[in-house]
Design a protein around this motif. Structure first.
Motif, PDB file in Angstrom:
ATOM      1  N   LEU A  95      15.890  11.687 -14.884  1.00 51.77           N
ATOM      2  CA  LEU A  95      15.508  11.953 -13.498  1.00 51.77           C
ATOM      3  C   LEU A  95      16.233  13.180 -12.952  1.00 51.77           C
ATOM      4  O   LEU A  95      15.645  14.009 -12.244  1.00 51.77           O
ATOM      5  CB  LEU A  95      15.830  10.741 -12.618  1.00 51.77           C
ATOM      6  CG  LEU A  95      14.825   9.599 -12.584  1.00 51.77           C
ATOM      7  CD1 LEU A  95      15.361   8.463 -11.718  1.00 51.77           C
ATOM      8  CD2 LEU A  95      13.469  10.058 -12.062  1.00 51.77           C
ATOM      9  N   LEU A  96      17.520  13.300 -13.278  1.00 59.21           N
ATOM     10  CA  LEU A  96      18.303  14.437 -12.794  1.00 59.21           C
ATOM     11  C   LEU A  96      17.757  15.769 -13.313  1.00 59.21           C
ATOM     12  O   LEU A  96      17.875  16.796 -12.653  1.00 59.21           O
ATOM     13  CB  LEU A  96      19.768  14.282 -13.205  1.00 59.21           C
ATOM     14  CG  LEU A  96      20.552  13.144 -12.539  1.00 59.21           C
ATOM     15  CD1 LEU A  96      21.935  13.014 -13.156  1.00 59.21           C
ATOM     16  CD2 LEU A  96      20.644  13.363 -11.038  1.00 59.21           C
ATOM     17  N   LEU A 145      15.460  11.868 -23.977  1.00 58.47           N
ATOM     18  CA  LEU A 145      14.330  12.688 -24.429  1.00 58.47           C
ATOM     19  C   LEU A 145      13.000  11.999 -24.156  1.00 58.47           C
ATOM     20  O   LEU A 145      12.037  12.625 -23.702  1.00 58.47           O
ATOM     21  CB  LEU A 145      14.475  12.984 -25.926  1.00 58.47           C
ATOM     22  CG  LEU A 145      15.628  13.906 -26.330  1.00 58.47           C
ATOM     23  CD1 LEU A 145      15.607  14.139 -27.837  1.00 58.47           C
ATOM     24  CD2 LEU A 145      15.537  15.244 -25.606  1.00 58.47           C
ATOM     25  N   TYR A 146      12.933  10.701 -24.440  1.00 60.24           N
ATOM     26  CA  TYR A 146      11.691   9.962 -24.188  1.00 60.24           C
ATOM     27  C   TYR A 146      11.345   9.952 -22.704  1.00 60.24           C
ATOM     28  O   TYR A 146      10.193  10.224 -22.312  1.00 60.24           O
ATOM     29  CB  TYR A 146      11.826   8.523 -24.691  1.00 60.24           C
ATOM     30  CG  TYR A 146      11.714   8.374 -26.182  1.00 60.24           C
ATOM     31  CD1 TYR A 146      10.643   8.931 -26.878  1.00 60.24           C
ATOM     32  CD2 TYR A 146      12.670   7.668 -26.906  1.00 60.24           C
ATOM     33  CE1 TYR A 146      10.543   8.793 -28.253  1.00 60.24           C
ATOM     34  CE2 TYR A 146      12.572   7.524 -28.279  1.00 60.24           C
ATOM     35  CZ  TYR A 146      11.509   8.080 -28.949  1.00 60.24           C
ATOM     36  OH  TYR A 146      11.401   7.942 -30.309  1.00 60.24           O
ATOM     37  N   PHE A 147      12.311   9.629 -21.867  1.00 56.53           N
ATOM     38  CA  PHE A 147      12.048   9.563 -20.428  1.00 56.53           C
ATOM     39  C   PHE A 147      11.742  10.950 -19.864  1.00 56.53           C
ATOM     40  O   PHE A 147      10.898  11.076 -18.956  1.00 56.53           O
ATOM     41  CB  PHE A 147      13.243   8.951 -19.698  1.00 56.53           C
ATOM     42  CG  PHE A 147      13.327   7.459 -19.804  1.00 56.53           C
ATOM     43  CD1 PHE A 147      12.248   6.665 -19.444  1.00 56.53           C
ATOM     44  CD2 PHE A 147      14.488   6.843 -20.272  1.00 56.53           C
ATOM     45  CE1 PHE A 147      12.315   5.281 -19.544  1.00 56.53           C
ATOM     46  CE2 PHE A 147      14.561   5.457 -20.369  1.00 56.53           C
ATOM     47  CZ  PHE A 147      13.472   4.678 -20.012  1.00 56.53           C
ATOM     48  N   SER A 148      12.400  11.982 -20.374  1.00 55.75           N
ATOM     49  CA  SER A 148      12.129  13.345 -19.902  1.00 55.75           C
ATOM     50  C   SER A 148      10.687  13.742 -20.210  1.00 55.75           C
ATOM     51  O   SER A 148       9.996  14.324 -19.360  1.00 55.75           O
ATOM     52  CB  SER A 148      13.089  14.338 -20.561  1.00 55.75           C
ATOM     53  OG  SER A 148      14.410  14.131 -20.125  1.00 55.75           O
ATOM     54  N   ALA A 149      10.233  13.420 -21.428  1.00 55.69           N
ATOM     55  CA  ALA A 149       8.851  13.725 -21.801  1.00 55.69           C
ATOM     56  C   ALA A 149       7.873  12.952 -20.926  1.00 55.69           C
ATOM     57  O   ALA A 149       6.845  13.493 -20.491  1.00 55.69           O
ATOM     58  CB  ALA A 149       8.623  13.389 -23.273  1.00 55.69           C
ATOM     59  N   SER A 156      19.699   2.795 -18.710  1.00 56.71           N
ATOM     60  CA  SER A 156      20.089   3.303 -17.388  1.00 56.71           C
ATOM     61  C   SER A 156      20.562   4.749 -17.471  1.00 56.71           C
ATOM     62  O   SER A 156      20.108   5.603 -16.697  1.00 56.71           O
ATOM     63  CB  SER A 156      21.193   2.430 -16.786  1.00 56.71           C
ATOM     64  OG  SER A 156      20.738   1.117 -16.575  1.00 56.71           O
ATOM     65  N   ILE A 157      21.454   5.022 -18.415  1.00 54.13           N
ATOM     66  CA  ILE A 157      21.959   6.397 -18.556  1.00 54.13           C
ATOM     67  C   ILE A 157      20.822   7.339 -18.932  1.00 54.13           C
ATOM     68  O   ILE A 157      20.686   8.431 -18.371  1.00 54.13           O
ATOM     69  CB  ILE A 157      23.086   6.460 -19.605  1.00 54.13           C
ATOM     70  CG1 ILE A 157      24.304   5.669 -19.127  1.00 54.13           C
ATOM     71  CG2 ILE A 157      23.482   7.906 -19.879  1.00 54.13           C
ATOM     72  CD1 ILE A 157      25.431   5.601 -20.141  1.00 54.13           C
ATOM     73  N   GLY A 158      19.989   6.934 -19.886  1.00 52.43           N
ATOM     74  CA  GLY A 158      18.877   7.781 -20.317  1.00 52.43           C
ATOM     75  C   GLY A 158      17.911   8.077 -19.190  1.00 52.43           C
ATOM     76  O   GLY A 158      17.460   9.224 -19.024  1.00 52.43           O
ATOM     77  N   PHE A 159      17.580   7.054 -18.396  1.00 55.33           N
ATOM     78  CA  PHE A 159      16.608   7.241 -17.317  1.00 55.33           C
ATOM     79  C   PHE A 159      17.190   8.065 -16.171  1.00 55.33           C
ATOM     80  O   PHE A 159      16.531   8.972 -15.643  1.00 55.33           O
ATOM     81  CB  PHE A 159      16.149   5.873 -16.802  1.00 55.33           C
ATOM     82  CG  PHE A 159      15.089   5.956 -15.742  1.00 55.33           C
ATOM     83  CD1 PHE A 159      13.871   6.563 -16.004  1.00 55.33           C
ATOM     84  CD2 PHE A 159      15.314   5.429 -14.479  1.00 55.33           C
ATOM     85  CE1 PHE A 159      12.888   6.637 -15.020  1.00 55.33           C
ATOM     86  CE2 PHE A 159      14.345   5.501 -13.498  1.00 55.33           C
ATOM     87  CZ  PHE A 159      13.123   6.111 -13.774  1.00 55.33           C
ATOM     88  N   GLN A 215      18.883  23.731 -18.798  1.00 55.27           N
ATOM     89  CA  GLN A 215      18.908  23.614 -20.261  1.00 55.27           C
ATOM     90  C   GLN A 215      20.277  23.171 -20.772  1.00 55.27           C
ATOM     91  O   GLN A 215      20.376  22.406 -21.730  1.00 55.27           O
ATOM     92  CB  GLN A 215      18.508  24.948 -20.897  1.00 55.27           C
ATOM     93  CG  GLN A 215      17.040  25.311 -20.648  1.00 55.27           C
ATOM     94  CD  GLN A 215      16.651  26.601 -21.333  1.00 55.27           C
ATOM     95  OE1 GLN A 215      17.507  27.388 -21.737  1.00 55.27           O
ATOM     96  NE2 GLN A 215      15.358  26.846 -21.448  1.00 55.27           N
ATOM     97  N   VAL A 216      21.331  23.644 -20.092  1.00 53.16           N
ATOM     98  CA  VAL A 216      22.686  23.257 -20.490  1.00 53.16           C
ATOM     99  C   VAL A 216      22.885  21.761 -20.289  1.00 53.16           C
ATOM    100  O   VAL A 216      23.366  21.043 -21.181  1.00 53.16           O
ATOM    101  CB  VAL A 216      23.744  24.055 -19.695  1.00 53.16           C
ATOM    102  CG1 VAL A 216      25.149  23.542 -20.031  1.00 53.16           C
ATOM    103  CG2 VAL A 216      23.624  25.536 -19.994  1.00 53.16           C
ATOM    104  N   PHE A 217      22.493  21.270 -19.120  1.00 51.10           N
ATOM    105  CA  PHE A 217      22.652  19.844 -18.833  1.00 51.10           C
ATOM    106  C   PHE A 217      21.756  18.993 -19.732  1.00 51.10           C
ATOM    107  O   PHE A 217      22.159  17.909 -20.170  1.00 51.10           O
ATOM    108  CB  PHE A 217      22.351  19.563 -17.355  1.00 51.10           C
ATOM    109  CG  PHE A 217      23.461  19.953 -16.432  1.00 51.10           C
ATOM    110  CD1 PHE A 217      24.558  19.115 -16.256  1.00 51.10           C
ATOM    111  CD2 PHE A 217      23.431  21.160 -15.752  1.00 51.10           C
ATOM    112  CE1 PHE A 217      25.595  19.469 -15.405  1.00 51.10           C
ATOM    113  CE2 PHE A 217      24.457  21.528 -14.902  1.00 51.10           C
ATOM    114  CZ  PHE A 217      25.550  20.678 -14.729  1.00 51.10           C
ATOM    115  N   SER A 218      20.555  19.475 -20.002  1.00 55.36           N
ATOM    116  CA  SER A 218      19.649  18.737 -20.893  1.00 55.36           C
ATOM    117  C   SER A 218      20.248  18.596 -22.284  1.00 55.36           C
ATOM    118  O   SER A 218      20.165  17.534 -22.913  1.00 55.36           O
ATOM    119  CB  SER A 218      18.288  19.437 -20.972  1.00 55.36           C
ATOM    120  OG  SER A 218      17.658  19.455 -19.714  1.00 55.36           O
ATOM    121  N   THR A 219      20.874  19.655 -22.764  1.00 56.07           N
ATOM    122  CA  THR A 219      21.519  19.608 -24.084  1.00 56.07           C
ATOM    123  C   THR A 219      22.676  18.617 -24.088  1.00 56.07           C
ATOM    124  O   THR A 219      22.843  17.842 -25.029  1.00 56.07           O
ATOM    125  CB  THR A 219      22.040  21.009 -24.465  1.00 56.07           C
ATOM    126  OG1 THR A 219      20.954  21.930 -24.452  1.00 56.07           O
ATOM    127  CG2 THR A 219      22.674  20.984 -25.852  1.00 56.07           C
TER     128      THR A 219
END
Length: 290
Positions: free
Chosen positions: A95-96, A172-176, A88-91, A105-109
């Motif tokens: 999405l965000l 990372l997986y869901f972002s890709a 849930s957190i990863g997905f 990039q800051v939030f992604s890190t």
């Protein structure tokens, strides 16, 4: 003019490069695995040396043990909670970050950061944060809960910490996966009058189905193998409320010196994971054909 077929001799050289990796796998993976199977049929001494052949009695002792039965039930609860929290957190975080915005990039890190943190290190941090008297969580919530000692909250606390640790890699997986969704599908859906929710249901989710299945599988396997944070934070307690199978294996082997029993428990855990994985791949294959 006669044509001559030339037989090519198989080249041995490419296979020679695999020999070092094969030797390492044999020594550090396959040999210990087969030794574990062998040891599971014996009673051992305190050094783990096989002394008395015990047959399948280690396995029958386990299945008749209330402690082992409890560890299976605790493990099932733990795995389900870790899956819910971690995926849930990863997905949601993926999405965000699926749309460009200032500071992306800051939030992604930040969202990917948990994958870079050792589970033992973060366990020590959470041990302080969840302390009943001085912990930050109780002070923020205005509660007086002993998160790691109260059986009502201990397992959930461990599952949340483990799920959060897994969420970085899941992100990372869901972002890709989200980045590879064809934009033309969203454009076609817009032309057909689909709103954002329908786009999510009928475009986004089907497009990332394969990676979701992969994330689901690796999270289940990882949850079954979680150990460090459990050992550091609760050591299987209070009572046996957080005594998952992996910790029970550790306790039988290195505290009770029952290496044969621990080996049998390891094989049972391996079979459980293998069967679950096979079932999931079968379901996924049938869904792909339908």
């Amino acid at each position: 003019m006669a044509s001559h077929s030339v037989k090519r001799k198989p080249r041995i050289e490419p296979y020679l490069y695999l020999v070092p990796a094969g030797i390492i796998l044999l020594i550090f993976t396959y040999w210990p695995f087969f030794r574990t199977i062998y040891r599971s049929f014996f009673i051992t001494d305190n050094r783990g040396v096989e002394k008395v052949f015990y047959g399948v009695k280690n396995y029958t002792d386990l299945f008749s043990s209330s402690s082992f039965q409890n560890s299976i039930w605790v493990t099932v609860q733990f795995v389900v909670l870790v899956l819910l929290v971690g995926m849930s957190i990863g997905f949601i975080t993926a999405l965000l970050c699926s749309k460009a915005f200032p500071g992306l990039q800051v939030f992604s890190t930040i969202y990917a950061l948990p994958m870079a943190i050792a589970s033992s290190g973060i366990a020590m941090v959470f041990k302080i944060m969840l302390n009943q008297q001085t912990g930050a969580l109780n002070q923020i919530l205005g509660t007086d809960i002993n998160w790691l000692v109260d059986p009502q909250y201990a397992l959930f606390s461990l599952a949340f910490i483990t799920g959060w640790l897994n969420s970085g890699l899941n992100f990372l997986y869901f972002s890709a996966a989200l980045a590879n969704v064809d934009e033309s599908l969203y454009e076609s859906a817009s032309v057909d009058g689909a709103d954002a929710w329908n786009k999510f249901l009928y475009v986004t989710l089907p497009s990332i189905r394969n990676i979701t299945f992969y994330v689901f599988v690796i999270n289940i396997i990882g949850a079954f193998q979680s150990f460090a944070q459990i050992r550091i934070l609760t050591a299987g307690g209070p009572g046996e409320s957080t005594n998952v199978i992996v910790h029970d294996i550790y306790r039988n082997a290195f505290q009770n010196f029952r290496y044969g029993l621990a080996s049998a428990e390891s094989i049972i855990l391996f079979v459980i994971i293998a069967v679950l994985t096979a079932i999931m791949f079968t379901i996924q294959a049938r869904g792909a054909r339908s």
